[in-house]
Write a protein that holds these residues in place. Structure first.
Motif, PDB file in Angstrom:
ATOM      1  N   THR A  36      54.297  43.475  16.220  1.00 27.81           N
ATOM      2  CA  THR A  36      54.528  42.031  16.147  1.00 27.81           C
ATOM      3  C   THR A  36      55.304  41.706  14.879  1.00 27.81           C
ATOM      4  O   THR A  36      55.013  42.233  13.808  1.00 27.81           O
ATOM      5  CB  THR A  36      53.200  41.253  16.136  1.00 27.81           C
ATOM      6  OG1 THR A  36      52.451  41.589  17.305  1.00 27.81           O
ATOM      7  CG2 THR A  36      53.432  39.757  16.095  1.00 27.81           C
ATOM      8  N   ALA A  38      56.654  38.133  12.797  1.00 32.52           N
ATOM      9  CA  ALA A  38      56.447  36.689  12.788  1.00 32.52           C
ATOM     10  C   ALA A  38      57.064  36.059  11.552  1.00 32.52           C
ATOM     11  O   ALA A  38      57.227  36.705  10.516  1.00 32.52           O
ATOM     12  CB  ALA A  38      54.953  36.364  12.828  1.00 32.52           C
ATOM     13  N   TRP A  52      57.061  37.339  17.732  1.00 31.76           N
ATOM     14  CA  TRP A  52      57.553  38.144  18.843  1.00 31.76           C
ATOM     15  C   TRP A  52      56.744  39.432  18.847  1.00 31.76           C
ATOM     16  O   TRP A  52      56.609  40.091  17.816  1.00 31.76           O
ATOM     17  CB  TRP A  52      59.030  38.445  18.647  1.00 31.76           C
ATOM     18  CG  TRP A  52      59.565  39.431  19.642  1.00 31.76           C
ATOM     19  CD1 TRP A  52      59.966  39.153  20.917  1.00 31.76           C
ATOM     20  CD2 TRP A  52      59.747  40.833  19.461  1.00 31.76           C
ATOM     21  NE1 TRP A  52      60.387  40.314  21.532  1.00 31.76           N
ATOM     22  CE2 TRP A  52      60.262  41.360  20.662  1.00 31.76           C
ATOM     23  CE3 TRP A  52      59.517  41.701  18.398  1.00 31.76           C
ATOM     24  CZ2 TRP A  52      60.545  42.701  20.820  1.00 31.76           C
ATOM     25  CZ3 TRP A  52      59.811  43.043  18.561  1.00 31.76           C
ATOM     26  CH2 TRP A  52      60.326  43.529  19.753  1.00 31.76           C
ATOM     27  N   SER A  53      56.173  39.767  20.010  1.00 33.34           N
ATOM     28  CA  SER A  53      55.366  40.974  20.149  1.00 33.34           C
ATOM     29  C   SER A  53      55.938  41.859  21.244  1.00 33.34           C
ATOM     30  O   SER A  53      56.459  41.367  22.244  1.00 33.34           O
ATOM     31  CB  SER A  53      53.921  40.623  20.511  1.00 33.34           C
ATOM     32  OG  SER A  53      53.344  39.807  19.541  1.00 33.34           O
ATOM     33  N   ARG A  61      56.149  39.359  24.370  1.00 36.30           N
ATOM     34  CA  ARG A  61      55.663  37.986  24.351  1.00 36.30           C
ATOM     35  C   ARG A  61      56.237  37.271  23.136  1.00 36.30           C
ATOM     36  O   ARG A  61      56.355  37.847  22.064  1.00 36.30           O
ATOM     37  CB  ARG A  61      54.150  37.982  24.277  1.00 36.30           C
ATOM     38  CG  ARG A  61      53.549  36.600  24.090  1.00 36.30           C
ATOM     39  CD  ARG A  61      52.062  36.628  24.141  1.00 36.30           C
ATOM     40  NE  ARG A  61      51.707  36.931  25.528  1.00 36.30           N
ATOM     41  CZ  ARG A  61      50.499  37.229  25.922  1.00 36.30           C
ATOM     42  NH1 ARG A  61      49.520  37.303  25.054  1.00 36.30           N
ATOM     43  NH2 ARG A  61      50.233  37.482  27.184  1.00 36.30           N
ATOM     44  N   VAL A  62      56.586  36.009  23.327  1.00 34.95           N
ATOM     45  CA  VAL A  62      57.001  35.137  22.230  1.00 34.95           C
ATOM     46  C   VAL A  62      55.964  34.039  22.121  1.00 34.95           C
ATOM     47  O   VAL A  62      55.576  33.441  23.136  1.00 34.95           O
ATOM     48  CB  VAL A  62      58.402  34.531  22.483  1.00 34.95           C
ATOM     49  CG1 VAL A  62      58.759  33.536  21.417  1.00 34.95           C
ATOM     50  CG2 VAL A  62      59.439  35.640  22.549  1.00 34.95           C
ATOM     51  N   THR A  63      55.494  33.774  20.910  1.00 36.31           N
ATOM     52  CA  THR A  63      54.483  32.751  20.683  1.00 36.31           C
ATOM     53  C   THR A  63      54.991  31.751  19.661  1.00 36.31           C
ATOM     54  O   THR A  63      55.500  32.138  18.606  1.00 36.31           O
ATOM     55  CB  THR A  63      53.181  33.394  20.147  1.00 36.31           C
ATOM     56  OG1 THR A  63      52.767  34.401  21.050  1.00 36.31           O
ATOM     57  CG2 THR A  63      52.090  32.370  19.984  1.00 36.31           C
ATOM     58  N   SER A  65      53.560  28.422  17.551  1.00 41.05           N
ATOM     59  CA  SER A  65      52.370  27.664  17.165  1.00 41.05           C
ATOM     60  C   SER A  65      52.806  26.540  16.233  1.00 41.05           C
ATOM     61  O   SER A  65      53.471  26.786  15.229  1.00 41.05           O
ATOM     62  CB  SER A  65      51.372  28.582  16.468  1.00 41.05           C
ATOM     63  OG  SER A  65      50.261  27.849  16.018  1.00 41.05           O
TER      64      SER A  65
END
Length: 70
Positions: A36, A38, A52-53, A61-63, A65
């Motif tokens: 990951t 970030a 981004w993981s 996966r993109v997160t 928050s």
């Protein structure tokens, strides 16, 4: 000197390894690995983080928050 707008910016990179398996089955207890990356910043609307993981097998996966968690 660091500009004021960049003082609240953070970045990180980490690697995770783990898995869960049933020891009563004859499974191969090999750990799975994920990476990951970030970046985050303190903004007028609160903290904002984008990560981004990527895991084994090509799953990604993109997160995003925004704001504080209660």
């Amino acid at each position: 000197e660091i500009p004021p707008a960049l003082r609240a910016v953070v970045a990180g990179l980490w690697v995770e390894a783990g898995d869960a398996w049933n020891p009563s089955l004859d499974e191969d207890p090999t750990a799975r690995v994920a990476v990951t990356a970030a970046v985050g910043a303190e903004t007028l609307i609160g903290p904002v983080f984008l990560a981004w993981s990527r895991a084994e097998g090509g799953r990604g996966r993109v997160t995003l928050s925004i704001g504080r968690h209660i």
